[in-house]
Design an enzyme around this catalytic site. Structure first.
Site, mmCIF file in Angstrom:
data_model
loop_
_atom_site.group_PDB
_atom_site.id
_atom_site.type_symbol
_atom_site.label_atom_id
_atom_site.label_comp_id
_atom_site.label_asym_id
_atom_site.label_seq_id
_atom_site.Cartn_x
_atom_site.Cartn_y
_atom_site.Cartn_z
ATOM 1 N N ASP A 171 0.820 -1.204 0.000
ATOM 2 C CA ASP A 171 0.000 0.000 0.000
ATOM 3 C C ASP A 171 0.858 1.260 0.000
ATOM 4 O O ASP A 171 1.851 1.351 0.729
ATOM 5 C CB ASP A 171 -0.901 -0.019 1.244
ATOM 6 N N GLU A 225 1.029 -0.454 -5.211
ATOM 7 C CA GLU A 225 -0.120 0.452 -5.201
ATOM 8 C C GLU A 225 0.436 1.861 -5.345
ATOM 9 O O GLU A 225 0.741 2.543 -4.364
ATOM 10 C CB GLU A 225 -0.930 0.292 -3.911
#
Length: 651
Positions: free
Chosen positions: A284, A326
């Protein structure tokens, strides 16, 4: 790239083995450690060489990798062996994913395990589960504020439930993907609690300051992620009496990877998750991992070094896993997260084709394919052993991250065009069928983003409200065609849960005090068994969409050109309203992909078929192999996959 200290690294490796003779008992591990030792040594030296303690740091990493390797069960070790021998197992074109929140789909992890037939029925063999590790009840950002990386959220189940899900997925030949939140922790994580109490070394795990001098210097060059609700990048913590860096939300404390202990700890957690049976980890917010004064603190070179460290460590201890980057930035910047030069394919094996999402919705709003075709033409081809994930939407909002020069080349003012997009998809633009929501409006810049399910953005919600059959047919065609495009591009297509049933916005979030301030929950709908059962009912929205996507995924699996790793070849044809590109398979077979992006009937002439090697008639495998003759008449939002009439599906 120059290799610093190769002889020193080699000598250090043999010294480490001599001091730890038990490690050589695991021959596989020893060989992998030998193969990657120099790389890890170089990477740690580049990030932390000034500390003067690289030997001790290398020993700490090697002991950690050995420990996590010993904790990896025999079943996962066998998967490692199979995937290492197969190579880029995630890139062969046979994966199709679905992204979902466990509680909103099946309430618990155990409940999800019982529903796996549903995904296989659709043609999905990769489940991407949204964050499910322990978070605070009130301040969790949808799971992205982790308070315990070793525990599953109590209401979802246990780590054993997660391991059982992974075992059952593997038994069925399916794959498990999971988010790893590594830029920040919750302020309720034990490290943050210890830092708040002034304990060492945990205070050094975060960016904390007694006054505003350094935070102000950071803020001079750092953009704001949530300017409407969380302006600035630092939060004053009473009791601690310090400013803490909180780039996303005030309860998410950014980790300080300039501290090598943080990198060591987060590597251990990564490998623990792999040992639960997770096959793919979505890393992330990777552009934000490294912070340096005087910069935007995004996409810095040190962030790429960190990812290489994580990748090298995984290749040593659990080589059967892969990483997703990401990184929601421009395509050229995203492509760097695959790795460059000697590190090509050795940072993240997969990355989100983030610009595709906005360009698809742009084509639907404008009725023009020009920006989308240019985006496909200029999309960087990923290095060998890597690939794109292609998606129509995700759990997040639709950000309007255009290349502004592309807009200007069309004669469009960038700010005015973004405003048009927001107004169109919130239904404010005259004639728009969309029912989206404005997200994160910034009054200073006028910028905003868009929330909404694919069905609501395509017009299905409004059509049902009006009981308008013609509008419903048009909206269904758009919804299916946009998915047809992402299924056409190779890589790994991702469907967001609920879109396969045509679910509209779920406005129940507004009645939940924990969610009401974030309208992205409108496009993270609760999906009941009754919702899923409607897929079997002829004539329902759910039944029609599910059956269409099911069929398209089956055709994709059977058609080598659609699964191919080759880049799409954009075809220049006369109509600015028709998307057109060719996919080529390893045996030279081709599929011509066409989509009418407008609400008006369009014709495509013979000249478009010729570059694809097609004659005056072609077989449309997207619609059961029916014959289509030039000029092709494309209804509003119609799409097709065209092959030579004699060609069948090829594996």
């Amino acid at each position: 790239m120059r290799r610093p200290f190769p002889r020193r690294a080699e000598a250090d490796f043999f010294r480490f083995l001599q001091e730890n003779p038990r490690i050589e008992e695991d021959r596989e591990f020893t060989l992998r450690l030998a193969s990657h030792y120099s790389d890890l040594y170089r990477l740690l030296s580049r990030l932390y060489g000034s500390s003067g303690a690289i030997r001790e740091l290398m020993d700490s990493f090697c002991h950690l990798l050995w420990e996590k390797r010993q904790a990896r069960d025999s079943r996962l070790r066998q998967i490692d062996r199979e995937r290492v021998s197969r190579g880029d197992w995630y890139r062969q074109g046979d994966l199709a994913g679905m992204q979902l929140y466990v509680d909103r789909f099946a309430r618990t992890i155990g409940g999800l395990t019982e529903e796996l037939d549903y995904f296989q029925d659709l043609g999905i063999n990769m489940l991407h589960l949204m964050p499910l590790l322990k978070t605070p009840r009130d301040h969790n950002d949808g799971g992205y504020a982790v308070s315990d990386y070793g525990t599953v959220q109590e209401e979802l189940g246990t780590m054993e439930d997660l391991r059982e899900l992974a075992r059952e997925l593997h038994r069925r030949g399916m794959v498990l993907a999971l988010d790893y939140v590594l830029n920040h922790t919750s302020d309720e994580h034990p490290w943050a609690q210890a830092a708040r109490a002034g304990e060492s070394p945990c205070r050094g795990y975060y960016f904390t300051y007694l006054d505003r001098e350094i935070p102000d210097r950071f803020d001079e060059t750092m953009p704001e992620v949530f300017p409407e609700t969380v302006p600035g990048n630092f939060t004053w913590i009473p009791g601690m009496n310090r400013w803490v860096m909180t780039v996303f939300h005030r309860y998410q404390w950014d980790l300080n990877y300039a501290n090598p202990r943080v990198t060591l700890e987060m590597t251990g957690i990564l490998l623990d998750l792999a040992n639960q049976g997770v096959d793919i980890l979505r890393l992330d917010a990777v552009p934000y991992l490294w912070k340096r004064l005087g910069t935007s603190c995004q996409n810095l070179p040190e962030a790429h070094l960190l990812l290489r460290i994580f990748n090298v460590c995984a290749r040593i201890a659990s080589p059967g896993i892969a990483f997703i980057a990401e990184a929601i930035v421009q395509p050229r910047e995203i492509a760097r997260y695959f790795g460059e030069e000697e590190w090509a394919g050795r940072e993240c094996e997969l990355a989100y084709n983030a610009s595709l999402m906005v360009l698809l919705w742009d084509a639907a709003a404008t009725g023009r394919s020009v920006l989308l075709q240019r985006g496909l033409r200029e999309l960087p081809h990923p290095p060998e052993d890597t690939t794109w994930l292609n998606y129509l939407r995700c759990h997040d909002d639709i950000g309007l991250g255009y290349d502004e020069q592309h807009l200007r080349d069309q004669g469009w003012d960038p700010r005015a065009h973004r405003d048009f997009m927001v107004r169109y998809f919130t239904g404010e633009f005259p004639g728009s069928p969309a029912r989206g929501l404005r997200f994160m409006y910034n009054p200073r810049s006028g910028d905003a983003r868009i929330s909404g399910t694919a069905a609501s953005l395509a017009g299905i919600e409004q059509a049902l409200e009006r009981d308008d059959p013609a509008l419903l047919e048009e909206a269904l065609a758009l919804h299916v065609a946009l998915h047809g495009v992402i299924f056409s591009l190779g890589g790994v297509p991702i469907v967001y849960a609920g879109d396969e049933l045509g679910l509209c916005n779920d406005y129940s979030f507004a009645g939940d005090p924990h969610l009401a301030g974030d309208n992205r929950w409108a496009h993270r709908p609760w999906i009941s068994r009754e919702d899923r059962a409607r897929r079997h009912r002829e004539g329902t929205v759910a039944g029609r969409i599910f059956q269409e996507l099911q069929r398209l995924l089956a055709v994709r699996r059977a058609t080598a050109a659609l699964r191919s790793v080759s880049a799409p070849e954009v075809i220049c044809q006369g109509s600015p309203h028709v998307l057109s590109f060719v996919r080529t398979g390893p045996g030279g077979e081709t599929v011509l992909v066409l989509m009418n992006c407008s609400r008006t009937v369009r014709e495509v002439g013979l000249e478009t078929l010729l570059p694809a090697g097609l004659g005056p008639e072609a077989q449309d495998i997207a619609h059961g192999g029916q014959l289509r003759r030039a000029p092709l008449r494309l209804e509003p939002y119609e799409f097709c996959w065209l092959t030579a009439p004699t060609a069948g599906y090829s594996d």
